[in-house]
Write a protein that holds these residues in place. Sequence first.
Motif, PDB file in Angstrom:
ATOM      1  N   UNK A 178       0.961  -0.967  -0.179  1.00  0.00           N
ATOM      2  CA  UNK A 178      -0.084  -0.079   0.027  1.00  0.00           C
ATOM      3  C   UNK A 178       1.189   1.472  -0.117  1.00  0.00           C
ATOM      4  N   UNK A 179       0.250   2.207  -0.459  1.00  0.00           N
ATOM      5  CA  UNK A 179       1.554   3.778  -0.567  1.00  0.00           C
ATOM      6  C   UNK A 179       0.175   4.466   0.408  1.00  0.00           C
ATOM      7  N   UNK A 229       5.766   6.865  -6.995  1.00  0.00           N
ATOM      8  CA  UNK A 229       5.446   6.861  -5.360  1.00  0.00           C
ATOM      9  C   UNK A 229       5.512   7.995  -4.742  1.00  0.00           C
ATOM     10  N   UNK A 230       4.529   8.882  -5.199  1.00  0.00           N
ATOM     11  CA  UNK A 230       4.617  10.208  -4.511  1.00  0.00           C
ATOM     12  C   UNK A 230       3.230  11.296  -3.771  1.00  0.00           C
ATOM     13  N   UNK A 231       2.820  11.826  -2.744  1.00  0.00           N
ATOM     14  CA  UNK A 231       2.112  12.161  -2.853  1.00  0.00           C
ATOM     15  C   UNK A 231       1.787  13.610  -3.475  1.00  0.00           C
ATOM     16  N   UNK A 232      -0.081  13.728  -3.788  1.00  0.00           N
ATOM     17  CA  UNK A 232       0.115  15.021  -4.609  1.00  0.00           C
ATOM     18  C   UNK A 232      -1.294  15.352  -4.762  1.00  0.00           C
ATOM     19  N   UNK A 233      -1.833  16.522  -3.210  1.00  0.00           N
ATOM     20  CA  UNK A 233      -3.471  16.750  -3.909  1.00  0.00           C
ATOM     21  C   UNK A 233      -3.601  17.446  -4.351  1.00  0.00           C
ATOM     22  N   UNK A 254      -7.320  12.016  -6.298  1.00  0.00           N
ATOM     23  CA  UNK A 254      -6.936  10.791  -4.519  1.00  0.00           C
ATOM     24  C   UNK A 254      -6.422  11.138  -4.393  1.00  0.00           C
ATOM     25  N   UNK A 255      -5.199  12.033  -4.583  1.00  0.00           N
ATOM     26  CA  UNK A 255      -4.705  12.566  -3.532  1.00  0.00           C
ATOM     27  C   UNK A 255      -3.053  11.336  -3.955  1.00  0.00           C
ATOM     28  N   UNK A 256      -2.845  10.301  -4.549  1.00  0.00           N
ATOM     29  CA  UNK A 256      -1.226   9.729  -4.557  1.00  0.00           C
ATOM     30  C   UNK A 256      -0.790   9.622  -6.421  1.00  0.00           C
TER      31      UNK A 256
END
Length: 208
Positions: free
Chosen positions: A104-105, A150-154, A158-160
Amino acid sequence: MPLRLLPFLLVVFVTLSCEQKDTLPILSKAENADGQTVYKAIPDFTFINQDSQLVTPATFEGKAYIADFFFTSCPTICPIMSQNMLGLYEAYADEPRLAFLSHTIDPARDTVAMLKHYATNLGVEDQRWHFVTGPKDSLYAIADDYFNVVVEDPTLPDGFDHSGRFVLIDPRGYIRSYCNGTQPNEVEAFKKDIENLLHEMENPDTAH
């Protein structure tokens, strides 16, 4: 045809059949050491799976495995990836030397209970496919070793943001193949690499 020729022809046939197997390259990160290429295995890790069991490299001792990165609430590529991975899981239901590892990320929301629910809904009922969580930093760091983004992207719904690669790892921890897990044609072609690796595991003299 003289019967005495049959053993000879059988040996030739078996030899040719073996030669038709392609030797997969090692695709892991590498460095030069005294003029020699030294490949880097997937580093040590400790995660926890949907059954609250620790998953480490020892879990896959003597086995090949296919790794990917996902999250349970993903509305875009993850459902496609999961179905394509499920197809591989079912295709190799009788192959104990092949396992599956989905990271999971989104560990904040993907609890062990959530991963268990997700695995059960897919129909995963044995220990061949591990859905794992752990410290966010560890999950994101190891994604790079598997050549997954894999990065978070607001700014995204979905934020990722993450790649949909399936990565084939051999028993030594080396990457041997990968494909786009959202593309059924690539996943189908990926099976040939799985077969070649399993053949190599039976015949270690052909390994790199």
